[in-house]
Design a protein around this motif. Structure first.
Motif, PDB file in Angstrom:
ATOM      1  N   ASP A  61       0.828  -1.210   0.000  1.00 20.95           N
ATOM      2  CA  ASP A  61       0.000   0.000   0.000  1.00 20.95           C
ATOM      3  C   ASP A  61       0.856   1.253   0.000  1.00 20.95           C
ATOM      4  OD1 ASP A  61      -2.842   0.551  -0.122  1.00 20.95           O
ATOM      5  OD2 ASP A  61      -2.596   1.621   1.759  1.00 20.95           O
ATOM      6  N   HIS A  62       1.943   1.248   0.782  1.00 19.36           N
ATOM      7  CA  HIS A  62       2.858   2.397   0.771  1.00 19.36           C
ATOM      8  C   HIS A  62       3.560   2.525  -0.581  1.00 19.36           C
ATOM      9  CE1 HIS A  62       2.684   3.952   4.867  1.00 19.36           C
ATOM     10  NE2 HIS A  62       2.609   2.697   5.311  1.00 19.36           N
ATOM     11  N   MET A  63       4.002   1.413  -1.142  1.00 19.71           N
ATOM     12  CA  MET A  63       4.732   1.458  -2.416  1.00 19.71           C
ATOM     13  C   MET A  63       3.846   1.947  -3.559  1.00 19.71           C
ATOM     14  SD  MET A  63       6.994  -2.044  -2.229  1.00 19.71           S
ATOM     15  CE  MET A  63       7.792  -1.737  -3.812  1.00 19.71           C
ATOM     16  N   SER A  64       2.540   1.702  -3.465  1.00 19.71           N
ATOM     17  CA  SER A  64       1.620   2.061  -4.549  1.00 19.71           C
ATOM     18  C   SER A  64       0.819   3.321  -4.256  1.00 19.71           C
ATOM     19  CB  SER A  64       0.653   0.898  -4.796  1.00 19.71           C
ATOM     20  OG  SER A  64      -0.154   0.668  -3.651  1.00 19.71           O
ATOM     21  N   ASP A  65       1.125   4.008  -3.156  1.00 22.88           N
ATOM     22  CA  ASP A  65       0.383   5.216  -2.756  1.00 22.88           C
ATOM     23  C   ASP A  65      -1.096   4.938  -2.531  1.00 22.88           C
ATOM     24  OD1 ASP A  65       2.652   6.910  -2.795  1.00 22.88           O
ATOM     25  OD2 ASP A  65       2.465   7.120  -4.966  1.00 22.88           O
ATOM     26  N   GLY A  66      -1.384   3.770  -1.908  1.00 23.47           N
ATOM     27  CA  GLY A  66      -2.757   3.511  -1.489  1.00 23.47           C
ATOM     28  C   GLY A  66      -3.590   2.689  -2.440  1.00 23.47           C
ATOM     29  N   PRO A  99       4.038   2.667   9.307  1.00 26.39           N
ATOM     30  CA  PRO A  99       2.982   3.646   9.622  1.00 26.39           C
ATOM     31  C   PRO A  99       1.645   3.238   9.019  1.00 26.39           C
ATOM     32  CG  PRO A  99       4.916   4.704   8.630  1.00 26.39           C
ATOM     33  CD  PRO A  99       5.078   3.238   8.436  1.00 26.39           C
ATOM     34  N   ARG A 100       0.587   3.922   9.427  1.00 23.83           N
ATOM     35  CA  ARG A 100      -0.731   3.743   8.824  1.00 23.83           C
ATOM     36  C   ARG A 100      -0.607   3.972   7.319  1.00 23.83           C
ATOM     37  NH1 ARG A 100      -6.118   3.330  10.104  1.00 23.83           N
ATOM     38  NH2 ARG A 100      -7.622   4.779   9.169  1.00 23.83           N
ATOM     39  N   THR A 101      -1.351   3.203   6.543  1.00 23.40           N
ATOM     40  CA  THR A 101      -1.132   3.226   5.101  1.00 23.40           C
ATOM     41  C   THR A 101      -1.913   4.351   4.423  1.00 23.40           C
ATOM     42  OG1 THR A 101      -2.938   1.766   4.387  1.00 23.40           O
ATOM     43  CG2 THR A 101      -0.958   0.700   5.250  1.00 23.40           C
ATOM     44  N   PRO A 102      -1.561   4.677   3.183  1.00 24.03           N
ATOM     45  CA  PRO A 102      -2.171   5.833   2.506  1.00 24.03           C
ATOM     46  C   PRO A 102      -3.686   5.785   2.374  1.00 24.03           C
ATOM     47  CG  PRO A 102      -0.163   5.190   1.370  1.00 24.03           C
ATOM     48  CD  PRO A 102      -0.421   4.148   2.411  1.00 24.03           C
ATOM     49  N   GLN A 103      -4.287   4.575   2.285  1.00 18.95           N
ATOM     50  CA  GLN A 103      -5.753   4.521   2.204  1.00 18.95           C
ATOM     51  C   GLN A 103      -6.363   4.043   3.530  1.00 18.95           C
ATOM     52  OE1 GLN A 103      -7.355   1.677  -0.634  1.00 18.95           O
ATOM     53  NE2 GLN A 103      -5.616   0.299  -0.409  1.00 18.95           N
ATOM     54  N   GLY A 104      -5.660   4.290   4.629  1.00 23.64           N
ATOM     55  CA  GLY A 104      -6.148   3.896   5.946  1.00 23.64           C
ATOM     56  C   GLY A 104      -5.771   2.474   6.273  1.00 23.64           C
ATOM     57  N   ARG A 105      -6.185   1.564   5.436  1.00 25.01           N
ATOM     58  CA  ARG A 105      -5.690   0.186   5.454  1.00 25.01           C
ATOM     59  C   ARG A 105      -6.028  -0.408   4.100  1.00 25.01           C
ATOM     60  NH1 ARG A 105     -10.147  -2.408   9.575  1.00 25.01           N
ATOM     61  NH2 ARG A 105     -11.664  -3.087   8.007  1.00 25.01           N
ATOM     62  N   PRO A 106      -5.297  -1.446   3.669  1.00 28.09           N
ATOM     63  CA  PRO A 106      -5.583  -2.051   2.369  1.00 28.09           C
ATOM     64  C   PRO A 106      -7.012  -2.582   2.288  1.00 28.09           C
ATOM     65  CG  PRO A 106      -3.430  -2.749   3.162  1.00 28.09           C
ATOM     66  CD  PRO A 106      -4.077  -2.004   4.298  1.00 28.09           C
ATOM     67  N   ILE A 107      -7.523  -2.624   1.075  1.00 25.32           N
ATOM     68  CA  ILE A 107      -8.812  -3.253   0.801  1.00 25.32           C
ATOM     69  C   ILE A 107      -8.721  -4.738   1.168  1.00 25.32           C
ATOM     70  CG2 ILE A 107     -10.244  -4.061  -1.140  1.00 25.32           C
ATOM     71  CD1 ILE A 107     -10.864  -1.211  -0.482  1.00 25.32           C
ATOM     72  N   TRP A 159      -2.758  -3.095  11.494  1.00 25.94           N
ATOM     73  CA  TRP A 159      -2.813  -1.953  10.567  1.00 25.94           C
ATOM     74  C   TRP A 159      -3.182  -0.654  11.293  1.00 25.94           C
ATOM     75  CZ3 TRP A 159      -5.871  -4.983   6.287  1.00 25.94           C
ATOM     76  CH2 TRP A 159      -4.960  -5.670   5.462  1.00 25.94           C
ATOM     77  N   ASP A 160      -3.750  -0.763  12.483  1.00 25.53           N
ATOM     78  CA  ASP A 160      -4.080   0.427  13.286  1.00 25.53           C
ATOM     79  C   ASP A 160      -3.007   0.761  14.319  1.00 25.53           C
ATOM     80  OD1 ASP A 160      -6.430   1.007  11.996  1.00 25.53           O
ATOM     81  OD2 ASP A 160      -7.748   0.107  13.500  1.00 25.53           O
ATOM     82  N   SER A 161      -1.835   0.155  14.204  1.00 25.29           N
ATOM     83  CA  SER A 161      -0.792   0.349  15.225  1.00 25.29           C
ATOM     84  C   SER A 161      -0.414   1.810  15.431  1.00 25.29           C
ATOM     85  CB  SER A 161       0.473  -0.432  14.832  1.00 25.29           C
ATOM     86  OG  SER A 161       0.256  -1.827  14.877  1.00 25.29           O
ATOM     87  N   TRP A 162      -0.483   2.584  14.359  1.00 26.23           N
ATOM     88  CA  TRP A 162      -0.062   3.992  14.424  1.00 26.23           C
ATOM     89  C   TRP A 162      -1.218   4.879  13.962  1.00 26.23           C
ATOM     90  CZ3 TRP A 162       4.908   4.714  16.222  1.00 26.23           C
ATOM     91  CH2 TRP A 162       5.746   3.598  16.186  1.00 26.23           C
ATOM     92  N   GLU A 163      -1.481   5.918  14.696  1.00 28.73           N
ATOM     93  CA  GLU A 163      -2.495   6.873  14.257  1.00 28.73           C
ATOM     94  C   GLU A 163      -1.979   7.678  13.070  1.00 28.73           C
ATOM     95  OE1 GLU A 163      -4.597   9.016  17.373  1.00 28.73           O
ATOM     96  OE2 GLU A 163      -3.904   7.526  18.835  1.00 28.73           O
TER      97      GLU A 163
END
Length: 447
Positions: free
Chosen positions: A123-128, A214-222, A172-176
């Motif tokens: 998710d980070h590598m693909s910008d969400g 960190p939390r991912t660009p879309q909050g968390r992956p689909i 996936w919620d480890s970091w705000e």
């Protein structure tokens, strides 16, 4: 009033979903391991404005148990090797900008921390744009690769899967959202109070956390799922954003759609929080006669014994070669593999009085998904009818071989859907959630 929009996934069942497709003159039989072919397909899919690319996966050579026992007939099957899909999608992320990237990872033969980290990285590598297709493993061949004498029972696999998801989602919620400060002046890299330990302890897993991303660009992956059994639908209603399914007629598809959407309220979710995408295998040509000729040519490439092998994993261990091909499908014992797929095959054979040969060739021609033979207009008519009948939110397009049928569908059918105003002409956003019209989930620890 804006028309409801179709969602389209490009399901790459390489080198082709038809068991004889790899033999077609236009087919690339090495497409399942040729990364340049993956990149070509990704670019075609993004030009066609598909919502997402999707890769299946198994942690075994399909049919390995039978081959280990001496069955040499499996050498005629092509879908036995593949690149590891998350690694492949990471490479494909570099040549795409908008299309989603979904890969399969089993909850039976993985650990939650591995999966959480792998898909968060994508998710980070693909910008969400990442998605995880959560499966419990249909293929019993996988057990022997992970120190087990037999595949875990269906109920046990789903119990583990539910807890597995809970751990992954918690990690996936480890970091705000704003946990990382990067404050050079104060020398404070992150806000300690916005880092959270999961401290999960359950029947299957004990995981402390936090995730080291960190939390991912879309909050968390689909999260996607493909289970259509009762336990599979319950798990999907609780956890999934997308459900991939295999109904082939509108009444059955409508019943599945209504049942699944009705389950959402038990988990505090609404009908728009989950999208249903049946599989669709198109054979398209400018005229109906040409389309039928294409399909007949494909069917000629698949001997009956190869078709029959496609039913092996749904047979419940019954040796189907002892039965006459032109007789009825015999009663099948319960399977510990794909229960819902077995039932779909049984129901279809009974409803249409299909012979063993006919149901085997149906399953082998599209892995049980719907095959639609027609012109761009007639195929678009059918897709629109399913959308308007609440039988689907869209489709996973699965081709008989690659790349030609995928190019043909993209260049012939998608423009017809766009002319009708039921498919996008540009991506709505940059993340997969934005393009699917799905909300970003709140971090459970955020105020």
């Amino acid at each position: 009033m804006a028309k409801r929009q179709l969602r389209l996934g490009a399901f790459f069942s390489l080198p082709g979903n038809h068991l004889g497709g790899w033999r077609h003159p236009d087919a690339s039989p090495d497409a399942n391991t040729n990364f340049n072919r993956y990149l070509e397909l990704a670019r075609i899919a993004e030009r066609g404005l598909y919502d997402t690319i999707f890769f299946r996966d198994t942690a075994a050579v399909a049919g390995a148990d039978a081959m280990f026992a001496g069955d040499r007939s499996r050498s005629r099957l092509a879908r036995i090797v593949m690149l590891e899909p998350v690694m492949a999608l990471a490479g494909m992320a570099s040549v795409t900008k908008n299309i989603g990237l979904i890969a399969t990872a089993t909850t039976t033969y993985n650990e939650p921390y591995h999966v959480a980290r792998r898909f968060a990285t994508l998710d980070h590598m693909s910008d969400g744009r990442a998605g995880w297709n959560l499966v419990t493993s249909q293929f019993e061949d996988e057990a022997a690769n992970f120190g087990l004498d037999k595949h875990p029972d269906h109920a046990d696999r789903y119990a583990r899967a539910g807890e597995f998801f809970d751990v992954v989602a918690g990690l996936w919620d480890s970091w705000e959202e704003d946990a990382f400060l990067y404050d050079k002046a104060a020398g404070e890299y992150f806000d300690f109070d916005k880092m959270h330990f999961l401290n999960h302890k359950g029947p299957h897993f004990s995981v402390r956390g936090p995730l080291n991303l960190p939390r991912t660009p879309q909050g968390r992956p689909i999260v996607a799922q493909a289970g259509s059994s009762g336990p599979g639908m319950d798990l999907a209603a609780r956890t999934a954003d997308l459900v991939f399914t295999a109904q082939i007629e509108i009444p059955e598809a409508q019943a599945f759609y209504r049942d699944l959407k009705a389950r959402l309220h038990r988990f505090g979710r609404g009908p728009g929080d989950l999208l249903v995408l049946p599989g669709l295998t198109p054979v398209v040509a400018p005229t109906m006669a040409e389309a039928r000729e294409k399909h007949e040519q494909l069917q000629e490439l698949m001997p009956d014994e190869v078709a029959l092998s496609s039913l092996a994993r749904l047979s419940g261990g019954l040796d189907l070669t002892q039965f006459p091909l032109d007789g009825p499908l015999p009663p099948l014992p319960p399977t510990n593999s794909g229960k819902s797929r077995q039932q779909l095959a049984i129901d279809l054979a009974r409803k249409h009085s299909m012979t063993l040969r006919q149901i085997a060739r149906h399953v082998a021609s599209a892995a049980g998904h719907r095959v639609i033979v027609g012109t761009p207009t007639s195929i678009a008519d059918e897709m629109q009818a399913w959308l308007e009948a609440d039988a689907a939110d869209g489709f996973n397009v699965i081709c008989n071989h690659y790349p030609v049928p995928f190019v043909e569908f993209t260049e012939m059918v998608i423009p017809e859907l766009q002319r009708r105003g039921i498919f996008r002409t540009a991506y709505e956003g940059t993340t997969l959630r934005e393009n699917l019209g799905l909300a970003t989930p709140r971090n459970r620890y955020a105020a």
